[in-house]
Design an enzyme around this catalytic site. Structure first.
Site, PDB file in Angstrom:
ATOM      1  N   ASP A   1       0.825  -1.288   0.412  1.00 35.90           N
ATOM      2  CA  ASP A   1       0.063  -0.156  -0.116  1.00 35.90           C
ATOM      3  C   ASP A   1       1.168   1.366   0.397  1.00 35.90           C
ATOM      4  O   ASP A   1       2.209   1.579   0.293  1.00 35.90           O
ATOM      5  CB  ASP A   1      -0.553  -0.270   0.965  1.00 35.90           C
ATOM      6  CG  ASP A   1      -2.398  -0.598   0.886  1.00 35.90           C
ATOM      7  OD1 ASP A   1      -2.503  -1.267  -0.270  1.00 35.90           O
ATOM      8  OD2 ASP A   1      -2.785  -1.064   2.050  1.00 35.90           O
TER       9      ASP A   1
ATOM     10  N   TYR B   1       6.325  -9.664   7.038  1.00 39.95           N
ATOM     11  CA  TYR B   1       6.095  -8.319   7.607  1.00 39.95           C
ATOM     12  C   TYR B   1       6.122  -7.846   8.580  1.00 39.95           C
ATOM     13  O   TYR B   1       6.298  -8.976   9.345  1.00 39.95           O
ATOM     14  CB  TYR B   1       4.766  -8.616   6.918  1.00 39.95           C
ATOM     15  CG  TYR B   1       4.196  -8.011   5.724  1.00 39.95           C
ATOM     16  CD1 TYR B   1       4.173  -6.844   4.974  1.00 39.95           C
ATOM     17  CD2 TYR B   1       3.428  -9.371   5.339  1.00 39.95           C
ATOM     18  CE1 TYR B   1       3.708  -7.069   3.998  1.00 39.95           C
ATOM     19  CE2 TYR B   1       3.181  -9.024   4.039  1.00 39.95           C
ATOM     20  CZ  TYR B   1       3.149  -7.664   3.212  1.00 39.95           C
ATOM     21  OH  TYR B   1       2.618  -7.186   1.511  1.00 39.95           O
TER      22      TYR B   1
END
EC number: 5.4.99.12
Lengths: 253, 253
Positions: free
Chosen positions: A52, A110
């Site tokens: 994103d 992540y």
């Protein structure tokens, strides 16, 4: 025709995410421009997954098909001289034509970084979420094990998504802490939520982080994580945590 | 009247150094503007020492005299909301009116950071000097002990300086190394030259770093450091290393 695979890192601060969009500056766009400048070819850069706007990558994996005969060991330097300073290619290798960096990805990791201190750290200000008040690390840690394994993660997925199957498997969900290297009181100033799995839904790590922060603040009990997971309802979970705290750490094949 | 002392950190990338200059954006200027916005007073901010354009500070010490009655514990937050995001006040205390952050400084520590890897680290790109080829760490380490103690550091001082006395005492001059946290081969990717002393001449740490890099590259023997020191001649030393690698680490009183 050759299929080239790269490990790249980027500071996502200045970009509207990875994927090409009209009238937006994206990582994919910059990579395709750099390849065009180098070879004159319009390639389509495939990544292990989009990130994103504002999200970073330490080791994103990309690939593309090229007819260029430039030796593989020259590619990183050649691309880096044509890329802005916030995108860097680190490794390059030639792979079979069938390799697809998204479809072949087996495991992704992540990291969501939290600065837990009264004031931000100037040197990390774009790479971590600043939380000025106390966080209960033990409560946060207790909330994580229920996420491990195969689950329907509907509660931790944005409602605006096109993916129908919300089942993913998490292999790792832990909170690492770091003390300040200047002060001698050993106070925790940085926390890293490390999550790895076979795939992630849209905003999944950021919604887990936002929920975990509420647990750390004492707004929810640790047991809420399991209750939210079972509810399969996005509205039960906490807010989507700030993009700048999130970094794609590693992709395994 | 009260004398307030602060520890501040700043990312020097966007600034023309600490000290106020005409038509330039400086740290001192931003601090004085923030105090003015908060109190309406035009104070003179004193620091432990100026830092050059592009040089950073992890813990710079400043002080100024104010008539404001704002309680000391509210000052950092009040200044931080009026400062740009690349300057952050961390601690504040009221000190005696005679305290002067430059004159009272007993020991200062600087860190010059070198990224020794083929490509830069995007997340540290403004805070470390990137050196893409091999550096001989052992040779670099051998060159440092001769700098310890009291010496005339004329060779490591820019010729454009107004300070007549070039004698300073170094308490510490060491090279720390860090391996990459992602690759498992334990290869050194980051070096930190840590230097502390009772004071530093203009460009002193950067000229020591520039000379040390030449030793690491094999362009000079380790013994050159001592020979250069004894020569008391700036032209004998290496180049002034890039400002962005330098950070004022700590000031002691």
């Amino acid at each position: 025709m050759r299929n080239l695979r790269f490990t790249i890192s980027y500071d996502g601060t200045a970009y509207s995410g990875f994927q090409i969009q009209p009238n937006a500056d994206t990582i994919q766009n910059r990579l395709e421009q750099a390849v065009y400048m180098l070879t004159g070819e319009s390639v389509k850069v495939i990544s292990s997954g989009r990130t994103d706007a504002g999200v970073h990558a330490k080791a994103q994996v990309i690939n593309f098909i090229t007819t260029s005969k430039i030796p593989v060991e020259r590619w990183c330097l050649a691309l880096n001289t044509r890329l802005p300073k916030d995108i860097v290619a680190h490794t390059a290798e030639e792979v079979s034509l069938s390799f697809h960096s998204r479809k072949a990805a087996k495991r992704k990791t992540y990291c969501f970084t939290i600065r837990s201190a009264r004031f931000p750290d100037v040197f990390h200000r774009n790479y971590e979420y600043h939380h000025p008040t106390h966080l209960n690390v033990e409560a946060m840690r207790e909330a994580l094990p229920c996420l491990l394994g195969e689950h329907d993660f509907t509660s931790f997925c944005t409602v605006r998504t096109d993916k129908e199957i919300k089942v993913r498997t998490l292999y790792e969900a832990r909170l690492e802490t770091e003390a300040d290297d200047l002060s001698s009181d050993g106070k925790i100033v940085r926390m890293r939520l490390i999550v790895s799995g076979n795939g992630f839904l849209y905003n999944m790590v950021r919604i887990i982080a936002g929920t975990l922060l509420q647990i750390g603040e004492g707004k929810r009990p640790s047991s809420d994580m399991q209750r939210i997971l079972e509810a399969k309802d996005r509205s039960q979970a906490g807010p989507t945590a700030e993009a700048k705290g999130l970094t794609l750490w590693k992709v395994e094949y």
